[in-house]
Write a protein that holds these residues in place. Structure first.
Motif, PDB file in Angstrom:
ATOM      1  N   THR A 126       0.874  -1.169   0.000  1.00 16.29           N
ATOM      2  CA  THR A 126       0.000   0.000   0.000  1.00 16.29           C
ATOM      3  C   THR A 126       0.908   1.216   0.000  1.00 16.29           C
ATOM      4  OG1 THR A 126      -0.124  -0.019   2.408  1.00 16.29           O
ATOM      5  CG2 THR A 126      -1.911  -1.097   1.227  1.00 16.29           C
ATOM      6  N   GLY A 127       0.891   1.960  -1.081  1.00 14.47           N
ATOM      7  CA  GLY A 127       1.808   3.092  -1.203  1.00 14.47           C
ATOM      8  C   GLY A 127       3.230   2.571  -1.224  1.00 14.47           C
ATOM      9  N   ASN A 128       4.067   3.099  -0.344  1.00  8.82           N
ATOM     10  CA  ASN A 128       5.446   2.599  -0.270  1.00  8.82           C
ATOM     11  C   ASN A 128       5.655   1.663   0.919  1.00  8.82           C
ATOM     12  OD1 ASN A 128       5.394   4.454   1.812  1.00  8.82           O
ATOM     13  ND2 ASN A 128       7.368   5.356   1.323  1.00  8.82           N
ATOM     14  N   LEU A 129       4.584   1.120   1.499  1.00  9.92           N
ATOM     15  CA  LEU A 129       4.670   0.204   2.636  1.00  9.92           C
ATOM     16  C   LEU A 129       4.266  -1.198   2.185  1.00  9.92           C
ATOM     17  CD1 LEU A 129       5.414   0.497   5.614  1.00  9.92           C
ATOM     18  CD2 LEU A 129       2.998   0.735   6.107  1.00  9.92           C
ATOM     19  N   ASN A 130       5.086  -2.190   2.516  1.00  9.13           N
ATOM     20  CA  ASN A 130       4.846  -3.591   2.166  1.00  9.13           C
ATOM     21  C   ASN A 130       4.431  -4.361   3.414  1.00  9.13           C
ATOM     22  OD1 ASN A 130       5.961  -3.164  -0.544  1.00  9.13           O
ATOM     23  ND2 ASN A 130       7.874  -2.911   0.567  1.00  9.13           N
ATOM     24  N   HIS A 131       3.435  -5.225   3.312  1.00  2.17           N
ATOM     25  CA  HIS A 131       2.876  -5.963   4.440  1.00  2.17           C
ATOM     26  C   HIS A 131       3.032  -7.462   4.193  1.00  2.17           C
ATOM     27  CE1 HIS A 131       0.791  -2.168   5.314  1.00  2.17           C
ATOM     28  NE2 HIS A 131       0.571  -2.127   4.003  1.00  2.17           N
ATOM     29  N   ALA A 132       3.430  -8.207   5.239  1.00  2.00           N
ATOM     30  CA  ALA A 132       3.626  -9.647   5.090  1.00  2.00           C
ATOM     31  C   ALA A 132       3.447 -10.359   6.426  1.00  2.00           C
ATOM     32  CB  ALA A 132       5.025  -9.933   4.544  1.00  2.00           C
ATOM     33  N   ALA A 133       3.424 -11.678   6.366  1.00  2.00           N
ATOM     34  CA  ALA A 133       3.389 -12.524   7.556  1.00  2.00           C
ATOM     35  C   ALA A 133       4.819 -12.918   7.921  1.00  2.00           C
ATOM     36  CB  ALA A 133       2.565 -13.775   7.294  1.00  2.00           C
TER      37      ALA A 133
END
Length: 175
Positions: A126-133
Motif C-alpha cells: 500500500t503506497g510505499n509500505l509492504n505488508h507480510a506474515a
C-alpha cells in the motif's frame, strides 16, 4: 508514509505496546540487537524489541529494525525501516534456555523488486509500505537476574531475500 512519520509511529507503538501493560503484567522485556539479512550479503540492521509475557508460555512482541544496505555499484548506503508485531509460544525449556516459535505481522518501506527470483508473491503493498506474515524462531538464555541473550531467525512471506537472523540482549523489568 514518509520515513520520519513511519519511524515515529513505530517507536510510539513499541513504547505503547510495552508501557500500557506494565502495571498488570507478569514480565516485560526490552531488547537491543543487530539483524543480518540472510538473503542479501550487504544488509544489516539495528534491532529494537519489546516483549510482554502475559502467560508462562506466551508472549507478545513489537519490534523495529533500521536497515542499512550498501550498494557497491552506486557507492552509496540506503536505509529502510521494518517493524513487526506478533505472538510467541514457548516450545520447550532446556536447562535455563527457552525456545519459542511465533507468528506475526511485519511491514517495511523497502522498494521490493517483484521480478527477483527470491521474492515471493505472498505480500501486499500500500503506497510505499509492504505488508507480510512472519514466522519466528527465538531462543533466550539468561545471563543474570534481568539480562538475557537472545537469538532469532525470522522467515517472512516477502520471500527468501527478506529472511533475517537477529541476536542481542534483552533486559527484563520483572521476573
Amino acid at each position: 508514509m514518509p520515513a520520519n512519520k513511519l519511524k515515529s509511529t513505530v517507536l510510539f507503538i513499541v513504547t505503547l505496546f510495552g508501557g500500557f501493560s506494565a502495571f498488570s503484567q507478569k514480565a516485560i522485556d526490552f531488547g537491543l540487537g543487530a539483524t543480518i539479512s540472510t538473503g542479501l550479503q550487504d544488509e544489516w540492521a539495528i534491532h529494537l524489541k519489546s516483549q510482554y509475557h502475559f502467560h508462562t508460555k506466551w508472549n507478545t512482541y513489537g519490534e523495529y529494525n533500521l536497515f542499512f544496505r550498501r550498494d557497491v555499484i552506486a557507492q552509496n548506503t540506503e536505509t529502510y525501516h521494518a517493524f513487526g508485531v506478533g505472538v510467541n509460544y514457548q516450545l520447550w525449556e532446556v536447562s535455563t534456555a527457552k525456545i519459542y516459535t511465533g507468528l506475526g505481522y511485519t511491514a517495511n518501506n523497502f522498494p521490493i523488486d517483484k521480478r527477483n527470483p527470491d521474492t515471493s508473491k505472498l505480500f501486499a503493498s500500500t503506497g510505499n509500505l509492504n505488508h507480510a506474515a512472519q514466522l519466528k524462531f527465538l531462543g533466550t538464555l539468561p545471563l543474570g537476574e534481568h539480562l538475557h541473550l537472545f537469538a532469532e531467525y525470522n522467515i517472512t512471506s516477502f520471500g527468501k531475500r527478506y529472511d533475517t537472523f537477529t541476536f542481542g540482549f534483552i533486559y527484563r523489568l520483572s521476573e
